[in-house]
Write an enzyme that holds these catalytic residues in place. Structure first.
Site, PDB file in Angstrom:
ATOM      1  N   GLY A  12     -10.819   1.138   7.058  1.00  0.00           N
ATOM      2  CA  GLY A  12     -10.233   2.251   7.696  1.00  0.00           C
ATOM      3  C   GLY A  12      -8.986   1.657   8.189  1.00  0.00           C
ATOM      4  O   GLY A  12      -8.796   1.087   8.700  1.00  0.00           O
ATOM      5  N   ARG A  16      -7.107   7.971  14.575  1.00  0.00           N
ATOM      6  CA  ARG A  16      -6.939   7.792  15.740  1.00  0.00           C
ATOM      7  C   ARG A  16      -6.322   7.254  16.842  1.00  0.00           C
ATOM      8  O   ARG A  16      -5.934   7.168  18.017  1.00  0.00           O
ATOM      9  CB  ARG A  16      -8.635   8.052  16.486  1.00  0.00           C
ATOM     10  CG  ARG A  16      -9.390   9.251  16.323  1.00  0.00           C
ATOM     11  CD  ARG A  16     -10.999   8.936  16.254  1.00  0.00           C
ATOM     12  NE  ARG A  16     -11.409   8.599  15.818  1.00  0.00           N
ATOM     13  CZ  ARG A  16     -13.084   8.084  15.369  1.00  0.00           C
ATOM     14  NH1 ARG A  16     -13.472   8.575  16.321  1.00  0.00           N
ATOM     15  NH2 ARG A  16     -13.625   7.087  14.568  1.00  0.00           N
ATOM     16  N   THR A  81     -18.531   4.693   6.115  1.00  0.00           N
ATOM     17  CA  THR A  81     -18.937   3.265   6.336  1.00  0.00           C
ATOM     18  C   THR A  81     -19.777   2.742   4.614  1.00  0.00           C
ATOM     19  O   THR A  81     -20.025   2.469   4.576  1.00  0.00           O
ATOM     20  CB  THR A  81     -19.059   3.439   7.048  1.00  0.00           C
ATOM     21  OG1 THR A  81     -20.131   4.663   7.915  1.00  0.00           O
ATOM     22  CG2 THR A  81     -18.288   3.380   8.876  1.00  0.00           C
ATOM     23  N   ASN A 391      28.745 -24.801  24.227  1.00  0.00           N
ATOM     24  CA  ASN A 391      27.873 -25.107  23.020  1.00  0.00           C
ATOM     25  C   ASN A 391      28.558 -24.903  21.351  1.00  0.00           C
ATOM     26  O   ASN A 391      28.160 -25.367  20.863  1.00  0.00           O
ATOM     27  CB  ASN A 391      26.308 -25.392  22.696  1.00  0.00           C
ATOM     28  CG  ASN A 391      25.981 -23.324  23.426  1.00  0.00           C
ATOM     29  OD1 ASN A 391      26.673 -22.670  23.776  1.00  0.00           O
ATOM     30  ND2 ASN A 391      24.993 -23.492  22.764  1.00  0.00           N
ATOM     31  N   ALA A 428      34.835 -31.270  40.182  1.00  0.00           N
ATOM     32  CA  ALA A 428      34.650 -30.075  40.558  1.00  0.00           C
ATOM     33  C   ALA A 428      35.741 -29.048  39.717  1.00  0.00           C
ATOM     34  O   ALA A 428      36.788 -29.928  39.958  1.00  0.00           O
ATOM     35  CB  ALA A 428      35.040 -29.135  41.959  1.00  0.00           C
TER      36      ALA A 428
HETATM   37  C1  UD1 Z   1     -19.426   4.534  13.521  1.00  0.00           C
HETATM   38  C2  UD1 Z   1     -20.986   4.835  13.200  1.00  0.00           C
HETATM   39  C3  UD1 Z   1     -21.239   5.455  14.025  1.00  0.00           C
HETATM   40  C4  UD1 Z   1     -21.121   4.157  15.399  1.00  0.00           C
HETATM   41  C5  UD1 Z   1     -19.966   3.721  15.722  1.00  0.00           C
HETATM   42  C6  UD1 Z   1     -19.657   2.702  16.588  1.00  0.00           C
HETATM   43  C7  UD1 Z   1     -20.576   5.736  10.458  1.00  0.00           C
HETATM   44  C8  UD1 Z   1     -20.848   6.930   9.781  1.00  0.00           C
HETATM   45  N1  UD1 Z   1     -20.242   5.505  11.976  1.00  0.00           N
HETATM   46  O1  UD1 Z   1     -18.512   5.414  13.818  1.00  0.00           O
HETATM   47  O2  UD1 Z   1     -22.832   6.120  14.428  1.00  0.00           O
HETATM   48  O3  UD1 Z   1     -21.687   5.049  16.874  1.00  0.00           O
HETATM   49  O4  UD1 Z   1     -19.459   3.086  14.262  1.00  0.00           O
HETATM   50  O5  UD1 Z   1     -18.656   1.882  17.123  1.00  0.00           O
HETATM   51  O6  UD1 Z   1     -20.389   4.811   9.935  1.00  0.00           O
HETATM   52  N2  UD1 Z   1     -14.914   1.764   7.812  1.00  0.00           N
HETATM   53  C9  UD1 Z   1     -13.877   1.303   5.907  1.00  0.00           C
HETATM   54  N3  UD1 Z   1     -14.247   1.786   5.602  1.00  0.00           N
HETATM   55  C10 UD1 Z   1     -14.434   3.368   5.157  1.00  0.00           C
HETATM   56  C11 UD1 Z   1     -14.706   4.039   6.339  1.00  0.00           C
HETATM   57  C12 UD1 Z   1     -15.018   2.981   7.770  1.00  0.00           C
HETATM   58  O7  UD1 Z   1     -14.452   0.296   6.368  1.00  0.00           O
HETATM   59  O8  UD1 Z   1     -14.260   4.408   4.032  1.00  0.00           O
HETATM   60  C13 UD1 Z   1     -14.624   0.808   8.566  1.00  0.00           C
HETATM   61  C14 UD1 Z   1     -13.471   1.011   9.848  1.00  0.00           C
HETATM   62  O9  UD1 Z   1     -12.610   0.236   9.746  1.00  0.00           O
HETATM   63  C15 UD1 Z   1     -13.926   0.644  11.314  1.00  0.00           C
HETATM   64  C16 UD1 Z   1     -15.409   0.410  10.612  1.00  0.00           C
HETATM   65  O10 UD1 Z   1     -15.718   1.127   9.856  1.00  0.00           O
HETATM   66  O11 UD1 Z   1     -13.997  -0.587  10.896  1.00  0.00           O
HETATM   67  C17 UD1 Z   1     -16.148   1.526  11.330  1.00  0.00           C
HETATM   68  O12 UD1 Z   1     -15.416   3.287  11.206  1.00  0.00           O
HETATM   69  P1  UD1 Z   1     -14.916   4.058  11.739  1.00  0.00           P
HETATM   70  O13 UD1 Z   1     -14.460   5.262  10.599  1.00  0.00           O
HETATM   71  O14 UD1 Z   1     -14.286   3.923  13.371  1.00  0.00           O
HETATM   72  O15 UD1 Z   1     -16.377   4.656  12.098  1.00  0.00           O
HETATM   73  P2  UD1 Z   1     -16.935   5.547  14.164  1.00  0.00           P
HETATM   74  O16 UD1 Z   1     -16.676   6.591  14.160  1.00  0.00           O
HETATM   75  O17 UD1 Z   1     -16.366   4.457  15.425  1.00  0.00           O
HETATM   76 MG    MG Z   2     -15.328   2.939  15.420  1.00  0.00          MG
END
Ligand code: UD1
Ligand code: MG
Length: 468
Positions: A12, A16, A81, A391, A428
């Site tokens: 991701g 934010r 995710t 220097n 000096a």
């Molecule tokens: C996610 C969970 C949420 C949980 C929270 C905890 C989901 C849908 N939600 O939300 O339930 O409470 O984490 O911190 O999973 N990422 C990818 N590819 C993507 C999207 C995200 O690799 O397509 C990675 C991001 O880089 C990050 C992680 O997954 O490291 C979590 O993604 P993020 O967008 O932060 O999810 P949250 O909204 O925090």
């Molecule tokens: Mg997160």
């Protein structure tokens, strides 16, 4: 752990964070965020496979983490995710053990919690274990929805954006960390849909799949909800850094280091400090720095990538970078040691003295207002106030050599390349342009002239002017 594979999600962007730098590369206590879950995994869990899913700035991420135990998989389009985990199928599709899924943005999680969770998952013979936490303020997290019957078994996770007002009141949250039986994981991922508020394939939806297929769903609750903190904003980054910094300070205090005004002291996790050293307020200790026994550091000192011996004093407002300081040396107040400065035993560098790429011999003193650059200074040398090694000739840097027991008078300019022989004395105000033989006196200054009664004569002239 041969029966374990780990997936860390890091594709991701981290919208934010409002940053040009991908979220997982933002530094926490001097190290990229992603290095924390990776360290826990590689050093403590030692799984059969460690897979990092990268997408945004994947090349930069790969360049940062070159450990051969890591397999990188690309998620070119970030569709959620659930989709991120599904892209690991080519490398983990044949794996039959437990897959532990971590998020790159949850860096405070400890090895102990994960080891306990994996054990719990395997003892329970569950298809799926979700790490949950109770948070006073659950805003932003997926909420854990449990059934009313059957002892409150977990049914699903509802994301903040999809939740009803009542669901938002739930304080049990999904930490984004899961243990899943590998064959079930890839089966379940195939069933995910993206008909939700964010139009994404949500990984937690595999819980609903497990529920429908009557697979065993297990939850593991984390007592310390701090560990489960996900970082999505700069404010959360700052909060996580404070927590990590406190862990580091507590560690060194337990090892016998005194820290005054603890919250004002910043110590990166790579720093090492020996016992009975005292760190005063507002100090920044960074990078590959080691500090010996019984030192006094600060207040207001920054030390980066430097090695400090025993009983060293680094006084107020001093900055030290990539330097070595031997036992019993004293530096500061207001000193600046730039890279490759090497102070030997008992050397003293004082107020407004800058040293760069130089060796300062044992017991040598430069106490006030001096610049020593590209120099080799022997033992027992006394460098007077205002001494400057010239220097740089505008094109090249040149070396100054000052042998043992030399005495350099105040306000001396040493025009490099130049050598001051052993035991020599420089008067000096001298500008040294030629080598000085051992034990010689070198002076170069205009002879002083005193004009007798000049003040009175000047007074008479002024009176005349006024009258005329
Ligand atoms: C996610 C969970 C949420 C949980 C929270 C905890 C989901 C849908 N939600 O939300 O339930 O409470 O984490 O911190 O999973 N990422 C990818 N590819 C993507 C999207 C995200 O690799 O397509 C990675 C991001 O880089 C990050 C992680 O997954 O490291 C979590 O993604 P993020 O967008 O932060 O999810 P949250 O909204 O925090
Ligand atoms: Mg997160």
């Amino acid at each position: 752990m041969d029966n374990l594979a780990v997936i860390i999600l890091a594709a991701g962007k981290g919208k934010r964070m409002r940053s040009g730098v991908v979220k997982v590369l933002h530094p926490l206590l001097g190290r990229p965020m992603l290095s924390y879950p990776l360290e826990v995994c590689l050093e403590h869990l030692q799984p059969a496979k460690t897979v990092v899913v990268a997408g945004h700035q994947a090349d930069q991420i790969q360049n940062c983490f070159t450990d051969p135990r890591i397999t990188f998989v690309r998620q070119d389009e970030q569709l959620g995710t659930g989709h991120a985990v599904s892209v690991t199928e080519p490398v983990l599709g044949d794996f039959k053990g437990t897959i532990l899924i971590l998020c790159g943005d949850t860096p405070l999680i400890t090895a102990q919690t994960l080891l306990e969770m994996v054990k719990h998952h395997e003892d329970q013979k569950a298809a799926l274990t979700i790490l949950t936490a109770l948070r006073e303020d659950p805003t932003g997290y997926g909420r854990v929805i449990r059934g009313r019957r059957a002892a409150g078994k977990m049914h699903k996770v509802v994301e903040e954006k999809d939740a009803t007002d009542r669901e938002r009141e739930i304080t049990e949250v999904n930490t984004g960390i899961y243990c899943v039986q590998a064959p079930f994981l890839f089966q379940a991922l195939g069933k995910l849909r993206s008909d939700n508020a964010q139009g994404e394939y949500y990984l937690p939806d595999i819980i609903e799949v497990a529920h429908h297929k009557k697979k065993k769903i297990n939850t593991f609750s984390i007592p310390d909800s701090v560990e489960s903190m996900g970082i999505n904003t700069r404010a959360e980054l700052a909060q996580a850094e404070e927590i990590l910094a406190d862990r580091v300070r507590q560690h060194w205090m337990a090892e016998g280091v005194t820290i005054q005004d603890t919250t004002s002291v910043y110590i990166e996790s790579s720093v090492r400090i020996d016992r009975d050293t005292v760190i005063y307020p507002n100090c920044y200790l960074r990078g590959e720095t080691t500090i010996g026994m019984s030192c006094r550091i600060g207040p207001q000192v920054e030390i980066c990538d430097s090695q400090i011996g025993d009983r060293v004093q680094i006084k107020f407002c001093t900055m030290i970078t990539e330097s070595r300081i031997a036992d019993d040396a004293i530096v500061g107040p207001f000193s600046h040691l730039r890279p490759q400065s090497h102070l030997e035993k008992g050397a003293k560098i004082g107020n407004f003295v800058e040293v760069k790429k130089s060796r300062i011999g044992p017991g040598t003193k430069a106490n006030h207002l001096t610049y020593i650059g590209d120099s080799e200074v022997g033992a027992g040398v006394n460098i007077g106030a205002g001494t400057i090694t010239c220097n740089y000739d505008g094109v090249q840097k040149h070396r100054t050599i000052i042998e043992d027991e030399v005495f350099i008078g105040s306000n001396t300019a040493l025009v490099a390349p130049v050598k001051v022989g052993k035991g020599a004395v420089v008067g000096a105000g001298t500008t040294v342009t030629k080598d000085i033989p051992p034990h010689a006196l070198a002076v170069s200054r205009a002879r002083q002239k005193s004009i007798k009664k000049w003040v009175m004569k000047k007074g008479k002239r002024k009176n005349k002017e006024r009258q005329g």
